[in-house]
Each structure stands twice: as C-alpha cells, then as structure tokens.
Write a protein that holds these residues in place. Structure first.
Motif, PDB file in Angstrom:
ATOM      1  N   ASP A 138       8.544   1.475   3.070  1.00 42.00           N
ATOM      2  CA  ASP A 138       9.369   2.551   3.000  1.00 42.00           C
ATOM      3  C   ASP A 138       9.739   3.666   4.133  1.00 42.00           C
ATOM      4  N   ILE A 139       8.755   3.840   4.533  1.00 43.22           N
ATOM      5  CA  ILE A 139       8.157   4.754   5.660  1.00 43.22           C
ATOM      6  C   ILE A 139       9.234   5.047   7.087  1.00 43.22           C
ATOM      7  N   THR A 140      10.204   4.507   7.343  1.00 40.59           N
ATOM      8  CA  THR A 140      11.018   4.422   7.821  1.00 40.59           C
ATOM      9  C   THR A 140      11.882   5.179   9.171  1.00 40.59           C
ATOM     10  N   PRO A 141      11.613   4.391  10.245  1.00 43.34           N
ATOM     11  CA  PRO A 141      12.596   6.471  11.304  1.00 43.34           C
ATOM     12  C   PRO A 141      13.286   6.921  10.437  1.00 43.34           C
ATOM     13  N   ASP A 142      14.519   6.391   9.732  1.00 44.83           N
ATOM     14  CA  ASP A 142      15.301   7.598   9.285  1.00 44.83           C
ATOM     15  C   ASP A 142      14.080   8.201   8.300  1.00 44.83           C
ATOM     16  N   VAL A 143      13.044   8.063   7.659  1.00 41.08           N
ATOM     17  CA  VAL A 143      12.792   9.059   6.595  1.00 41.08           C
ATOM     18  C   VAL A 143      12.145   9.422   7.871  1.00 41.08           C
ATOM     19  N   VAL A 144      11.289   9.406   9.048  1.00 40.71           N
ATOM     20  CA  VAL A 144      10.378  10.574   9.837  1.00 40.71           C
ATOM     21  C   VAL A 144      11.403  11.639  10.346  1.00 40.71           C
ATOM     22  N   GLU A 145      12.644  11.074  10.068  1.00 39.66           N
ATOM     23  CA  GLU A 145      13.872  12.243  10.905  1.00 39.66           C
ATOM     24  C   GLU A 145      13.917  13.127  10.174  1.00 39.66           C
ATOM     25  N   VAL A 179      -2.165  16.655   6.690  1.00 41.98           N
ATOM     26  CA  VAL A 179      -1.793  16.101   5.522  1.00 41.98           C
ATOM     27  C   VAL A 179      -1.261  16.329   4.246  1.00 41.98           C
ATOM     28  N   LYS A 180      -1.728  17.495   3.798  1.00 39.22           N
ATOM     29  CA  LYS A 180      -2.010  18.109   2.934  1.00 39.22           C
ATOM     30  C   LYS A 180       0.371  18.808   2.628  1.00 39.22           C
ATOM     31  N   LYS A 181       0.902  18.711   3.809  1.00 39.89           N
ATOM     32  CA  LYS A 181       2.443  19.308   4.098  1.00 39.89           C
ATOM     33  C   LYS A 181       3.305  17.376   3.994  1.00 39.89           C
ATOM     34  N   LEU A 182       2.177  16.666   4.466  1.00 40.83           N
ATOM     35  CA  LEU A 182       2.937  15.309   5.100  1.00 40.83           C
ATOM     36  C   LEU A 182       3.680  14.858   3.311  1.00 40.83           C
ATOM     37  N   ARG A 183       2.541  15.345   2.528  1.00 41.04           N
ATOM     38  CA  ARG A 183       2.061  14.531   1.253  1.00 41.04           C
ATOM     39  C   ARG A 183       3.205  15.189   0.140  1.00 41.04           C
ATOM     40  N   THR A 184       4.274  16.555   0.425  1.00 41.52           N
ATOM     41  CA  THR A 184       5.022  16.992  -0.146  1.00 41.52           C
ATOM     42  C   THR A 184       6.515  16.206  -0.108  1.00 41.52           C
ATOM     43  N   TYR A 185       6.503  15.398   1.426  1.00 43.85           N
ATOM     44  CA  TYR A 185       7.436  14.322   1.104  1.00 43.85           C
ATOM     45  C   TYR A 185       7.356  13.171   0.756  1.00 43.85           C
ATOM     46  N   GLY A 236       4.385  11.512  -0.995  1.00 43.92           N
ATOM     47  CA  GLY A 236       3.725  10.990  -2.171  1.00 43.92           C
ATOM     48  C   GLY A 236       4.285   9.873  -2.858  1.00 43.92           C
ATOM     49  N   GLY A 237       3.600   8.842  -2.783  1.00 41.67           N
ATOM     50  CA  GLY A 237       4.268   8.525  -4.592  1.00 41.67           C
ATOM     51  C   GLY A 237       5.280   7.545  -3.225  1.00 41.67           C
ATOM     52  N   CYS A 238       4.968   7.248  -1.999  1.00 50.00           N
ATOM     53  CA  CYS A 238       5.740   6.345  -1.003  1.00 50.00           C
ATOM     54  C   CYS A 238       5.221   5.250  -0.557  1.00 50.00           C
ATOM     55  N   LEU A 239       5.669   4.238  -0.516  1.00 47.99           N
ATOM     56  CA  LEU A 239       5.273   2.404   0.147  1.00 47.99           C
ATOM     57  C   LEU A 239       5.130   2.790   1.444  1.00 47.99           C
ATOM     58  N   LEU A 240       4.154   2.484   2.148  1.00 49.15           N
ATOM     59  CA  LEU A 240       4.486   2.060   3.838  1.00 49.15           C
ATOM     60  C   LEU A 240       5.303   1.596   4.351  1.00 49.15           C
ATOM     61  N   ARG A 257       1.108  -1.095   0.114  1.00 43.46           N
ATOM     62  CA  ARG A 257      -0.001   0.109  -0.096  1.00 43.46           C
ATOM     63  C   ARG A 257       0.221   1.221   0.350  1.00 43.46           C
ATOM     64  N   THR A 258       0.539   2.328  -0.301  1.00 37.48           N
ATOM     65  CA  THR A 258       1.112   3.469  -0.385  1.00 37.48           C
ATOM     66  C   THR A 258       0.496   4.486   0.133  1.00 37.48           C
ATOM     67  N   TRP A 259       1.253   5.755   0.754  1.00 37.64           N
ATOM     68  CA  TRP A 259       0.946   6.797   1.472  1.00 37.64           C
ATOM     69  C   TRP A 259      -0.233   7.404   1.038  1.00 37.64           C
ATOM     70  N   ASP A 260      -0.190   7.761  -0.156  1.00 39.50           N
ATOM     71  CA  ASP A 260      -1.372   8.345  -0.472  1.00 39.50           C
ATOM     72  C   ASP A 260      -2.546   7.737  -0.244  1.00 39.50           C
ATOM     73  N   GLN A 261      -2.561   5.972  -0.488  1.00 39.39           N
ATOM     74  CA  GLN A 261      -4.065   5.548  -0.358  1.00 39.39           C
ATOM     75  C   GLN A 261      -3.810   5.431   1.470  1.00 39.39           C
ATOM     76  N   CYS A 262      -3.275   5.603   1.819  1.00 38.81           N
ATOM     77  CA  CYS A 262      -3.261   5.920   3.540  1.00 38.81           C
ATOM     78  C   CYS A 262      -3.746   6.699   4.292  1.00 38.81           C
ATOM     79  N   ALA A 263      -3.780   8.030   3.059  1.00 42.21           N
ATOM     80  CA  ALA A 263      -3.999   9.054   3.371  1.00 42.21           C
ATOM     81  C   ALA A 263      -4.946   9.701   3.039  1.00 42.21           C
TER      82      ALA A 263
END
Length: 341
Positions: free
Chosen positions: A97-104, A83-89, A91-95, A57-63
């Motif tokens: 692939d969202i790791t703690p490093d990505v959040v940081e 959510v709109k702001k998060l999409r700029t970072y 958008g199109g990313c697989l769930l 699943r992608t982040w966009d589907q989750c959003a």
C-alpha cells in the motif's frame, strides 16, 4: 526440464492444469532431495491445494528486518532516528500500500513541519533502501519510485582563527577540549565521542579508528600532532572513554550547549561537522598533498577531498600575481624570449 541446477542449488518447474508455470527453488544441492521436493509440489498442485500467493508484509516487519541488517553500520543511530520518524507515517501499513502518492504525502507533511530538504531526503533514502530490501526478499513485487527533493548546493563552511578563539572561549571545558581535538585530527563527531583509551597509544602518538567505527568501513590510523597530544594529556584516564563530563561519557557534541556557545560567539551557519571541513582546508592551504590528506581523513575518494579542501583562495594569492604585469613574480619579457630561443 522439470529439475535443473543453477550454481549449486536445484530448482523445479511444474505446470498447473490451466497451463501456468510454477518455478521454485528446492533449496538443496542434493539431486535426490530436489526430486522429492518436485514430486511433493507436483502432487499438491494437481490436487488443487497449492497457492503461489505470498502473505502480505507490513512496513513494521520491514523496519525490524532493515534495522537488524544495519546494526553493523557506523551510521546506525542516524538510521534508527529516520526509521522512528517514518514509523509515525507508515506504522501498520502494508508494504504493497506504499505508493508514490503515499511517499509524496510524507514529503509534504515533513516540509510543512519546517524540515529542510536535505533532512527530508536523508529520510527518503532510508525509506528507499528499505523498500529495495523488501523487493530483494520477495516481500514486495516492485518498489515505488521515491523522488528526492531538490537541494541547494552546499557551500563549504570553515572556521577562521578569530571565530575559533571566540567559540572556544564560550564553550564548556569538556566541549572545548573535544573541539580542539577535532581541529587537530579531523575526526568525525562519532569517532571523537566514542574514542576509548585502548584505541590510543600515547607513546607512539597515534590512535586507531576501527573499521566498524568509520564511515567507509575501513580502519583509520590517526597520527596525533602536538595539539592533539596536549588535549589528551589533559584528560582523566579514570574512564574507558577519553572524553567525559562529570565522569560519564559524552554522547553528543552537537548539542544545546554547543548551539548556545555558537550564538554567544556570533558564529553563524556552522555545525560540529564543519570542524572537519576546517581541519581539511587548513591542511590544504598549508601544502599538505591531496594523497596524504585523503589518508589522514579516511576518505574513500579524492572527490570528497576537493569539496572539503577548496575552501579558500588565500593560499593562492601569491601565485595569482604571476599574471600581473610588473607584479612581484613577473619574469621580464626579455628573459622569456631568450629562454624560448
């Protein structure tokens, strides 16, 4: 047992040729249908056509799913903004692939843009809620840890009567009316801008904030004091909304006109929401009980009231003199001793 029941739903359990156990819900409370599901699944497994891999699943589907599930919330517009702001970072990313490093990395980029820690944390809270929802829906095996930024302790800010007079003099007429109404009722900005005439009973001097409009989800009965009634009587009833500008509903109070008025009036470190803090502190300093204040403000707990109300020690000045020797409130020592004996 290959077919078993949990609550009202049947589940099936099957072993593959290599000894792996597959457990799935049959999604039915009918034993016969559960048996049919079991047999079909078992045939598929033994033929080798079965795979228990779930589609990524992608982040966009989750959003989309999260926004759909949040539409009833009073804070929906704020959720949309984050959510709109998060999409700029993301958008199109697989769930996955969202790791703690990505959040940081997201945190670092927001801070580099000059965004305050509190604002970043509010966005991260939305991200954390989205990832937890993905886990609940089995779109994600495990949510990455979202570490919040440290925030300085927020010091309550309230408006003095002198500041109030200066600010009212600088505000456009419609914002001045909304400010006066907020100081009289303690209502949040969203409740003031969205207030409709069908929520107001001028004869009974009260208004109602519906549950889906309040932050706690509970309806709020708003008694209208003389100051609030005076503001309402100045407003036109040509629109369904109480507060309008050039015939159209006001969508925001904390806008550019408000900020410019603050600057002209010399009022610093103050937001529209601080009007609610001011309202609460004035009630507390005038002797309103914490029980009554909690219900007037629609708070879910008294912990929030203490934060809003403990803003000034001026109303305790007289009581503080009780420990001063020969002060105005001092009881003579002889009187105390006679009382004790």
């Amino acid at each position: 047992m290959s077919i078993f029941k949990r609550g009202t739903t049947y589940y099936v359990s099957i072993y593959t040729r290599d000894g792996r156990r597959i457990k799935q819900s049959a999604r039915t409370s009918d034993r016969r249908l559960a048996q049919q599901f079991h047999d079909e699944l078992k045939a598929t497994v033994w033929k080798g056509d079965y795979t228990d891999e779930k589609p990524d699943r992608t982040w966009d589907q989750c959003a989309v799913a999260y926004l759909t599930a949040s539409q009833h919330k009073a804070t929906f517009s704020t959720i949309q903004m984050h959510v709109k702001k998060l999409r700029t970072y993301l958008g199109g990313c697989l769930l996955k692939d969202i790791t703690p490093d990505v959040v940081e990395e997201i945190k670092a980029r927001r801070l580099s843009e000059g965004v305050a820690h509190g604002t970043v944390n509010r966005m991260l809270e939305i991200l954390r809620a989205m990832l937890n929802m993905a886990v609940d829906r089995e779109w994600l095996a495990k949510a990455p840890k979202v570490q919040m930024l440290p925030e300085p302790e927020r010091r309550p800010r309230w408006l003095t009567y002198e500041e109030e007079a200066r600010l009212l003099a600088e505000l456009p007429e419609h914002l001045a009316a909304m400010m006066r109404f907020s100081l009289s009722t303690g209502l949040r900005e969203s409740n003031v801008v969205n207030l409709r005439w069908d929520q107001v009973d001028l004869d009974r001097k009260c208004a109602c904030i519906y549950g889906d409009q309040s932050k706690t989800g509970q309806p709020i009965a708003v008694p209208l004091n003389s100051a609030a009634m005076a503001v309402l009587q100045e407003q036109s009833q040509d629109s369904a909304y109480v507060f309008t500008y050039k015939g159209r509903p006001v969508t925001r109070c904390n806008n550019t006109a408000w900020k410019k008025a603050l600057a002209r009036a010399g009022v610093q470190n103050f937001t529209w929401h601080n009007l609610r803090s001011t309202w609460a502190s004035r009630h507390a300093m005038s002797g309103t009980s914490m029980f009554d204040l909690q219900h007037l403000g629609g708070w879910s707990s008294q912990a929030m009231i203490q934060r809003y109300a403990a803003l000034s020690a001026e109303h305790l000045a007289e009581a503080s003199e009780n420990v001063v020797r020969d002060g105005p409130n001092t009881v003579p020592t002889e009187t105390v001793l006679r009382t004790l004996h």
